[in-house]
Design a protein around this motif. Structure first.
Motif: not given
Length: 422
Positions: A252-254, A188-192
């Protein structure tokens, strides 16, 4: 496909319809903890592989002790000692016995084990060469664990689709299994998103705040079994965000973002998903967190959470956590709930479903009571840390704009796995 405001259940279903199960991988047993098995695992051996002693004692022929009693004890000679990890393949005569340790193979020439505590030592210390007295006859196979007691060779140990716990890991190891096939953890890629954001540890500039959502969301991804990667902060720029989402969708998958999900001049996540892929929904009937955005970019699901911390947190728990679990092969995705009564009146002048942070505990009569956190602002994390649950106030506006003290509410406890019986 673009839809208007959805209920939380509808939004969750839409997300589940647009995800794919991860591929399988083979991992060591400890690395499989909490993960879903891809295929049935069978044992190649009998477990246990031989009759063994359930406790320290003496292996005997029962027929020697048929007449043993308090008044008429039977005396036997101790011939050999059998420690765990060793074995005795000889024979003993009538009137003889063997000293045996827990886990040691029970010889075929004996049919019961008598524990030390009820045996008297007459001559010697109970070691080979001693004489010991028995005051009762044991039952057949007393204190003997039978070969194949748990599973026979070729028998099923754990079925496909089961979630592997610590007990299952021990069970598999006991069967000689060292690796198993499980579904991969979703990446899971997390972007702010936000030009006002700064990384913690840097001197804070005027008009800026420390970025915290990507840290908290990464923690929730970990709790759901995923592998989070914090991509970093993306400024409020449409083209820059387009590039970031495009790249992340291929890696990423999500993809999960926080911020820029509302309707302000610099809220771009909806437009980015619409341009680069398919925008599926943007509104969910919940508070906090009405502006929840979901779509697909390069067939990768992208979830855009609001920038307010509590809104992002509630959005993840209610909408996204089930999806990440499903990607890993989990079948039971129902969020566990139970009932508690509200402590004090609570204002409600918003028709949306509300998720209150707060604390639930039992009163003196054993009834569950829910006390809301005093500050329900969607912009702060403290009440989440200080709470142990979410309480659901249903859609609609109650008479007088209040939910009254003693009203029964559904409670979502923190840290309780899906499918748990409460």
């Amino acid at each position: 496909m673009f839809t208007n405001q959805l209920s939380p259940e509808e939004a969750r279903s839409v997300i589940l319809e647009n995800i794919k199960r991860t591929e399988m991988e083979e991992v060591d047993l400890v690395d499989a903890l909490g993960r879903v098995l891809v295929e049935r695992v069978k044992s190649e051996i009998d477990v246990i592989p031989f009759n063994n002693a359930a406790m320290d004692g003496f292996a005997v022929k029962r027929e020697d002790l048929l007449n043993a009693s308090e008044e008429n004890p039977v005396v036997l000679d101790v011939m050999e000692e059998i420690p765990a990890g060793s074995y005795f393949d000889g024979n003993i005569e009538h009137g003889q016995c063997l000293r045996i340790m827990t886990g040691a193979p029970v010889p075929d020439c004996t049919d019961a084990v008598v524990k030390y505590e009820i045996v008297d030592y007459l001559d010697g210390d109970g070691m080979p060469g001693s004489k010991v007295a028995f005051k009762a006859c044991p039952k057949e196979l007393d204190n003997i664990r039978s070969r194949g007691e748990e599973v026979l060779a070729g028998g099923t140990v754990i079925e496909a689709g089961e979630i592997l716990g610590a007990g299952g890991i021990g069970y598999l190891a006991n069967c000689g299994v060292s690796k198993v096939k499980v579904y991969k953890k979703p990446r899971v890629g997390v972007i702010a998103i936000g030009s006002e954001l700064q990384m913690p540890g840097e001197p804070l500039k005027p008009g800026c705040i420390y970025e915290s959502n990507s840290v908290a969301l990464s923690a929730t991804v970990l709790e759901a079994g995923g592998i989070p990667t914090r991509i970093g902060i993306v400024e409020d720029d449409f083209d820059v965000l387009c590039d970031a989402i495009e790249k992340a969708s291929k890696e990423f998958d999500f993809v999960v973002t926080s911020g820029g999900a509302s309707n302000g001049d610099f809220d771009f996540i909806k437009g980015v998903i619409d341009k680069k892929g398919e925008l599926i929904f943007t509104l969910v009937n919940m508070r906090p967190g009405k502006c929840q955005t979901f779509g697909l970019v390069n067939e990768t699901p992208v979830m855009g959470f609001p920038g307010n911390p509590a809104a992002a947190y509630c959005g993840f728990e209610i909408l996204l956590r089930p999806a990440l679990l499903s990607m890993q092969g989990h079948k039971n995705l129902e969020i566990p709930t139970f009932e508690a009564t509200l402590v004090g009146d609570r204002k409600k002048r918003d028709p949306r479903r509300m998720y209150l942070r707060g604390f639930v505990e039992k009163d003196a009569e054993g009834n569950y009571r829910f006390t809301p956190a005093k500050n329900q602002s969607s912009g702060i994390y403290g009440p989440i840390q200080q709470s142990n649950c979410l309480a659901i106030i249903p859609e609609g506006e109650p008479e007088g704009g209040k939910v009254l003290d003693g009203t029964t509410l559904q409670i979502i406890p923190f840290g309780v796995l899906e499918g748990s019986v409460i």
